[in-house]
Design an enzyme around this catalytic site. Structure first.
Site, PDB file in Angstrom:
ATOM      1  N   ASN A   6       0.965  -1.224  -0.022  1.00 48.04           N
ATOM      2  CA  ASN A   6       0.146   0.090   0.080  1.00 48.04           C
ATOM      3  C   ASN A   6       0.862   1.331   0.161  1.00 48.04           C
ATOM      4  O   ASN A   6       1.512   1.637   1.103  1.00 48.04           O
ATOM      5  CB  ASN A   6      -0.794  -0.197   1.149  1.00 48.04           C
ATOM      6  CG  ASN A   6      -1.758   1.405   1.393  1.00 48.04           C
ATOM      7  OD1 ASN A   6      -1.789   1.978   0.391  1.00 48.04           O
ATOM      8  ND2 ASN A   6      -2.503   1.273   2.378  1.00 48.04           N
ATOM      9  N   TRP A   7       1.053   1.864  -1.084  1.00 52.59           N
ATOM     10  CA  TRP A   7       1.844   3.144  -1.210  1.00 52.59           C
ATOM     11  C   TRP A   7       1.405   4.325  -0.742  1.00 52.59           C
ATOM     12  O   TRP A   7       2.037   5.394  -0.637  1.00 52.59           O
ATOM     13  CB  TRP A   7       2.065   3.275  -2.759  1.00 52.59           C
ATOM     14  CG  TRP A   7       2.953   2.202  -3.412  1.00 52.59           C
ATOM     15  CD1 TRP A   7       3.756   1.120  -2.934  1.00 52.59           C
ATOM     16  CD2 TRP A   7       3.639   2.467  -4.747  1.00 52.59           C
ATOM     17  NE1 TRP A   7       4.272   0.487  -3.684  1.00 52.59           N
ATOM     18  CE2 TRP A   7       4.298   1.183  -4.971  1.00 52.59           C
ATOM     19  CE3 TRP A   7       3.283   3.006  -5.996  1.00 52.59           C
ATOM     20  CZ2 TRP A   7       4.803   0.861  -6.324  1.00 52.59           C
ATOM     21  CZ3 TRP A   7       3.689   2.822  -7.136  1.00 52.59           C
ATOM     22  CH2 TRP A   7       4.460   1.610  -7.307  1.00 52.59           C
ATOM     23  N   HIS A  91      -9.770   0.932   4.733  1.00 53.42           N
ATOM     24  CA  HIS A  91      -8.475   1.325   5.229  1.00 53.42           C
ATOM     25  C   HIS A  91      -8.771   2.356   6.393  1.00 53.42           C
ATOM     26  O   HIS A  91      -9.804   3.301   6.486  1.00 53.42           O
ATOM     27  CB  HIS A  91      -7.465   1.965   4.300  1.00 53.42           C
ATOM     28  CG  HIS A  91      -6.195   1.991   5.019  1.00 53.42           C
ATOM     29  ND1 HIS A  91      -5.880   2.666   6.024  1.00 53.42           N
ATOM     30  CD2 HIS A  91      -5.169   0.731   4.880  1.00 53.42           C
ATOM     31  CE1 HIS A  91      -4.588   2.433   6.256  1.00 53.42           C
ATOM     32  NE2 HIS A  91      -4.151   1.490   5.801  1.00 53.42           N
ATOM     33  N   GLU A 161      -5.445  -4.607  10.465  1.00 52.35           N
ATOM     34  CA  GLU A 161      -4.486  -3.749  10.744  1.00 52.35           C
ATOM     35  C   GLU A 161      -4.881  -2.877  12.001  1.00 52.35           C
ATOM     36  O   GLU A 161      -5.852  -1.949  11.842  1.00 52.35           O
ATOM     37  CB  GLU A 161      -4.611  -2.727   9.323  1.00 52.35           C
ATOM     38  CG  GLU A 161      -4.092  -3.408   8.102  1.00 52.35           C
ATOM     39  CD  GLU A 161      -3.648  -2.284   7.306  1.00 52.35           C
ATOM     40  OE1 GLU A 161      -2.638  -2.617   6.671  1.00 52.35           O
ATOM     41  OE2 GLU A 161      -4.028  -1.085   7.215  1.00 52.35           O
ATOM     42  N   GLY A 167       2.258   2.507  10.909  1.00 43.91           N
ATOM     43  CA  GLY A 167       3.156   3.673  10.701  1.00 43.91           C
ATOM     44  C   GLY A 167       4.216   3.781  11.783  1.00 43.91           C
ATOM     45  O   GLY A 167       4.843   4.938  12.042  1.00 43.91           O
ATOM     46  N   SER A 209       3.480  -1.700  10.454  1.00 44.93           N
ATOM     47  CA  SER A 209       4.517  -1.573  10.562  1.00 44.93           C
ATOM     48  C   SER A 209       5.281  -3.059  10.555  1.00 44.93           C
ATOM     49  O   SER A 209       6.042  -3.741  11.169  1.00 44.93           O
ATOM     50  CB  SER A 209       4.989  -1.338  12.209  1.00 44.93           C
ATOM     51  OG  SER A 209       4.538  -0.076  12.221  1.00 44.93           O
ATOM     52  N   GLY A 230       2.849  -0.876   4.332  1.00 46.55           N
ATOM     53  CA  GLY A 230       2.674   0.365   4.139  1.00 46.55           C
ATOM     54  C   GLY A 230       4.131   1.128   3.970  1.00 46.55           C
ATOM     55  O   GLY A 230       4.937   0.733   2.641  1.00 46.55           O
TER      56      GLY A 230
HETATM   57  P1  13P Z   1       2.715   0.382   7.894  1.00 46.18           P
HETATM   58  O1  13P Z   1       3.252  -0.539   7.143  1.00 46.18           O
HETATM   59  O2  13P Z   1       3.344   1.902   7.193  1.00 46.18           O
HETATM   60  O3  13P Z   1       2.547   0.655   9.219  1.00 46.18           O
HETATM   61  O4  13P Z   1       1.049   0.752   7.221  1.00 46.18           O
HETATM   62  C1  13P Z   1       0.466  -0.219   7.092  1.00 46.18           C
HETATM   63  C2  13P Z   1      -0.770   0.047   6.378  1.00 46.18           C
HETATM   64  O5  13P Z   1      -1.738   0.767   6.842  1.00 46.18           O
HETATM   65  C3  13P Z   1      -1.040  -0.695   5.271  1.00 46.18           C
HETATM   66  O6  13P Z   1      -2.347  -0.689   4.746  1.00 46.18           O
END
Ligand code: 13P
Length: 247
Positions: A6-7, A91, A161, A167, A209, A230
């Protein structure tokens, strides 16, 4: 394993998006895993037609509207015409902007009608000692499954998630043991809406993460079918290292 990148809005430069997609395509060519890239909608049209076999594209969101007067929306039919195979729906970053369970359900129904596989995101914002967050999770999942025709419920991908783990860094992600418990719980809720065999086949991904430093342990101990990644997916070197760690 499904490895979905997920960019988000991290990748703004078109050249960078193209280079990153080329890297992922190379990784997919020599890998047994399925790779899914979710670029921004502005970049989706550049690539989606290139999707084939274990290298596919996803929208990061899509419209609940079936066309018509819906300014700024991208519909399931438009995505299908581009060659998009998956759509991330619900999301937490969309839910934080006001998206409701009813809208999430409506989007999932629209996606399925076009044979786009929804990657349905669910996850609690915080954890409480009484584990009432499990009820919230059940509601997020049940509200969507109830809105979908019984024979289509097995066509979803679920992405668990937990918002508090998104993040951050590998150290702050969910532990493999906790993840395994959550996956069992999600499968239990799925089995309330689907025949047991179909429920067991629904892919359950983890996001929050996921980094090169924790993906192996999460894959080995987390009972998941893949990951929604992410920040670690938007740097070619980091993502390549991460992929090497997947057993
Ligand atoms: P991170 O990998 O940056 O924590 O993001 C996860 C995410 O929200 C993927 O959709």
């Amino acid at each position: 394993m499904i490895l979905a990148a997920n960019w988000k809005a991290y990748v703004e430069d078109t050249k960078k998006a193209k280079a990153l997609a080329a890297t992922v395509k190379r990784l997919a060519l020599k890998s047994p895993h399925t790779f899914i890239i979710a670029p921004s909608s502005a970049h989706l049209a550049l690539f989606a037609k290139a999707g084939k076999k274990n290298f596919q594209f996803a929208a990061q969101d899509m419209s609940v509207a079936a066309g018509g007067a819906a300014t700024g929306e991208t519909t399931a039919v438009q995505l299908k015409n581009l060659g998009v195979a998956y759509a991330i729906i619900g999301h937490s970053e969309r839910r934080a902007m006001g998206e409701t369970d009813a809208e999430v359900s409506g989007k999932v129904v629209q996606a399925l009608a076009q044979k786009i596989t929804p990657i349905l995101c669910i996850g609690e914002r915080v954890r409480d000692a009484d584990a009432t967050y499990l009820q919230g999770l059940r509601l997020q999942l049940s509200s969507v499954l109830s809105a979908v025709a019984p024979n289509e419920r097995g066509s979803l991908v679920i992405a668990y998630e937990p918002v508090w783990a998104i993040g951050r860094s590998a150290r702050e992600a969910l532990s493999p043991g906790d993840l395994a418990e959550m996956v069992l719980y999600i499968r239990k809720v799925l089995a309330e809406h689907l025949p047991a065999r179909a429920a067991a086949k629904v892919p359950v991904l983890y996001g929050g993460s996921v980094e090169p430093g924790n993906i192996r342990d999460l894959a080995e101990g987390g009972r998941v079918d893949g990951f929604l990644i992410g920040h670690a997916s938007v740097d070619s070197a980091t993502f390549s290292t991460l992929v090497k760690q997947v057993p």
